[in-house]
Design a protein around this motif. Structure first.
Motif, PDB file in Angstrom:
ATOM      1  N   THR A  13     -45.126  32.094  16.300  1.00 56.47           N
ATOM      2  CA  THR A  13     -45.768  33.387  16.102  1.00 56.47           C
ATOM      3  C   THR A  13     -44.864  34.305  15.297  1.00 56.47           C
ATOM      4  O   THR A  13     -45.309  34.972  14.358  1.00 56.47           O
ATOM      5  CB  THR A  13     -46.086  34.030  17.453  1.00 56.47           C
ATOM      6  N   GLU A  14     -43.593  34.347  15.681  1.00 55.95           N
ATOM      7  CA  GLU A  14     -42.630  35.204  14.990  1.00 55.95           C
ATOM      8  C   GLU A  14     -41.307  34.474  14.860  1.00 55.95           C
ATOM      9  O   GLU A  14     -40.890  33.760  15.774  1.00 55.95           O
ATOM     10  CB  GLU A  14     -42.410  36.514  15.765  1.00 55.95           C
ATOM     11  N   ILE A  15     -40.691  34.661  13.712  1.00 55.88           N
ATOM     12  CA  ILE A  15     -39.355  34.109  13.471  1.00 55.88           C
ATOM     13  C   ILE A  15     -38.498  35.214  12.871  1.00 55.88           C
ATOM     14  O   ILE A  15     -38.958  35.951  11.990  1.00 55.88           O
ATOM     15  CB  ILE A  15     -39.389  32.916  12.492  1.00 55.88           C
ATOM     16  N   SER A  16     -37.264  35.279  13.350  1.00 57.36           N
ATOM     17  CA  SER A  16     -36.331  36.256  12.797  1.00 57.36           C
ATOM     18  C   SER A  16     -35.075  35.516  12.358  1.00 57.36           C
ATOM     19  O   SER A  16     -34.508  34.731  13.127  1.00 57.36           O
ATOM     20  CB  SER A  16     -35.999  37.315  13.852  1.00 57.36           C
ATOM     21  N   VAL A  17     -34.664  35.740  11.126  1.00 59.46           N
ATOM     22  CA  VAL A  17     -33.459  35.101  10.600  1.00 59.46           C
ATOM     23  C   VAL A  17     -32.605  36.138   9.901  1.00 59.46           C
ATOM     24  O   VAL A  17     -33.087  37.212   9.507  1.00 59.46           O
ATOM     25  CB  VAL A  17     -33.797  33.947   9.628  1.00 59.46           C
ATOM     26  N   VAL A  18     -31.358  35.781   9.721  1.00 60.23           N
ATOM     27  CA  VAL A  18     -30.443  36.637   8.975  1.00 60.23           C
ATOM     28  C   VAL A  18     -30.496  36.202   7.513  1.00 60.23           C
ATOM     29  O   VAL A  18     -30.659  35.015   7.210  1.00 60.23           O
ATOM     30  CB  VAL A  18     -29.012  36.529   9.536  1.00 60.23           C
ATOM     31  N   GLU A  19     -30.403  37.156   6.648  1.00 60.78           N
ATOM     32  CA  GLU A  19     -30.454  36.874   5.214  1.00 60.78           C
ATOM     33  C   GLU A  19     -29.528  35.717   4.858  1.00 60.78           C
ATOM     34  O   GLU A  19     -28.431  35.586   5.396  1.00 60.78           O
ATOM     35  CB  GLU A  19     -30.055  38.132   4.442  1.00 60.78           C
ATOM     36  N   LYS A  20     -30.006  34.873   3.941  1.00 59.23           N
ATOM     37  CA  LYS A  20     -29.326  33.690   3.414  1.00 59.23           C
ATOM     38  C   LYS A  20     -29.481  32.466   4.306  1.00 59.23           C
ATOM     39  O   LYS A  20     -29.075  31.370   3.892  1.00 59.23           O
ATOM     40  CB  LYS A  20     -27.845  33.954   3.135  1.00 59.23           C
ATOM     41  N   GLU A  21     -30.042  32.632   5.473  1.00 62.18           N
ATOM     42  CA  GLU A  21     -30.330  31.459   6.291  1.00 62.18           C
ATOM     43  C   GLU A  21     -31.556  30.736   5.745  1.00 62.18           C
ATOM     44  O   GLU A  21     -32.413  31.330   5.090  1.00 62.18           O
ATOM     45  CB  GLU A  21     -30.601  31.859   7.744  1.00 62.18           C
ATOM     46  N   ASP A  22     -31.644  29.437   6.017  1.00 58.83           N
ATOM     47  CA  ASP A  22     -32.839  28.671   5.696  1.00 58.83           C
ATOM     48  C   ASP A  22     -33.793  28.768   6.892  1.00 58.83           C
ATOM     49  O   ASP A  22     -33.367  28.857   8.045  1.00 58.83           O
ATOM     50  CB  ASP A  22     -32.498  27.205   5.453  1.00 58.83           C
ATOM     51  N   VAL A  23     -35.089  28.733   6.589  1.00 64.59           N
ATOM     52  CA  VAL A  23     -36.073  28.813   7.668  1.00 64.59           C
ATOM     53  C   VAL A  23     -37.267  27.931   7.327  1.00 64.59           C
ATOM     54  O   VAL A  23     -37.685  27.853   6.171  1.00 64.59           O
ATOM     55  CB  VAL A  23     -36.523  30.284   7.891  1.00 64.59           C
ATOM     56  N   THR A  24     -37.779  27.250   8.329  1.00 68.52           N
ATOM     57  CA  THR A  24     -38.948  26.386   8.144  1.00 68.52           C
ATOM     58  C   THR A  24     -40.100  26.886   8.994  1.00 68.52           C
ATOM     59  O   THR A  24     -39.942  27.108  10.204  1.00 68.52           O
ATOM     60  CB  THR A  24     -38.622  24.928   8.516  1.00 68.52           C
ATOM     61  N   LEU A  25     -41.244  27.038   8.356  1.00 69.08           N
ATOM     62  CA  LEU A  25     -42.466  27.460   9.030  1.00 69.08           C
ATOM     63  C   LEU A  25     -43.351  26.226   9.214  1.00 69.08           C
ATOM     64  O   LEU A  25     -43.636  25.512   8.249  1.00 69.08           O
ATOM     65  CB  LEU A  25     -43.197  28.522   8.205  1.00 69.08           C
TER      66      LEU A  25
END
Lengths: 116, 116
Positions: A9-21
């Motif tokens: 539902t929600e994802i929070s990451v710090v800038e420059k991190e990789d993230v997969t939806l």
């Protein structure tokens, strides 16, 4: 019946991190199209990618990449080196006609927040 | 590149009033779709038109009607407005082509309807 599930539902990451939806879909058709749309805070729906059921090649566009796996009915979206401007709601969608010209069935969306 | 145009962008109405939303598709696109997106929800398909004929019908209330005109623009007419009709209304357009299709639904910026 078609169904698209976006379990995150929600994802929070710090800038420059990789993230997969993640996106998992259900359809009885053998011919279908999958899409990703981005909805930034301003509200518009921005087309990102379209993939047909016969093409399982992964695709990369800049910092964006998509992994389509028919065996698991998944069409996941990865953002590499995330930026604050990536903060948005991302929708995965399915269209199940040969031409792709039928109504889209959307997942519930994943809200991504990228923190500076 | 030309995009889908929607007007008005914002609309405030009272309960039981009527509203008309307009959509101008991308040039040479012959198919128009209407979607409704409630707060925090995914877009839900209402109705679509191809070459001025109704193509598909989704969860459109009987109080709503729509049509596509000879110049391919479309109007969504909403009567007896209810509080629950407050939402973002998107129009999308695509081009239906024969054979292997390249069409993708491109969305307009949306009309934000508020019913008081």
């Amino acid at each position: 019946a078609q169904k698209v599930t976006q379990a995150q539902t929600e994802i929070s990451v710090v800038e420059k991190e990789d993230v997969t939806l993640d996106c998992v879909y259900e359809t009885r058709d053998t011919t279908y199209y999958l899409f990703w749309y981005k909805q930034p805070p301003s509200g518009e729906l921005v087309f990102l990618i379209r993939r047909n059921s016969f093409d399982e090649q992964n695709e990369i566009s800049g910092r964006y990449s998509w992994n389509f796996q028919k065996s698991t009915s998944s069409f996941n979206f990865t953002i590499t080196a995330s930026q604050v401007v990536d903060s948005a709601v991302y929708f995965c969608a399915l269209s199940d006609s040969y031409s792709g010209n039928t109504p889209l069935v959307f997942g519930k969306g994943t809200r991504l927040s990228v923190i500076a | 590149a030309a995009g889908v145009i929607q007007s008005p962008r914002h609309l405030i109405k009272e309960k039981r009033e009527t509203a008309t939303l307009k959509c101008y598709p991308i040039p040479r696109h012959d198919t128009v779709y209407w979607y409704q997106q409630g707060p925090g929800q995914d877009p839900q398909f209402l109705i679509s038109f191809y070459e001025k004929m109704q193509s598909d019908k989704g969860s459109i209330p009987d109080r709503f009607s729509a049509q596509q005109f000879s110049d391919y623009h479309s109007e969504l007419n909403m009567s007896s407005l209810e509080l629950g009709d407050s939402a973002l209304y998107f129009c999308a357009s695509s081009h239906k082509s024969q054979g292997i299709s390249t069409d993708t639904q491109y969305f307009g910026p949306g009309t934000r309807l508020t019913v008081l």
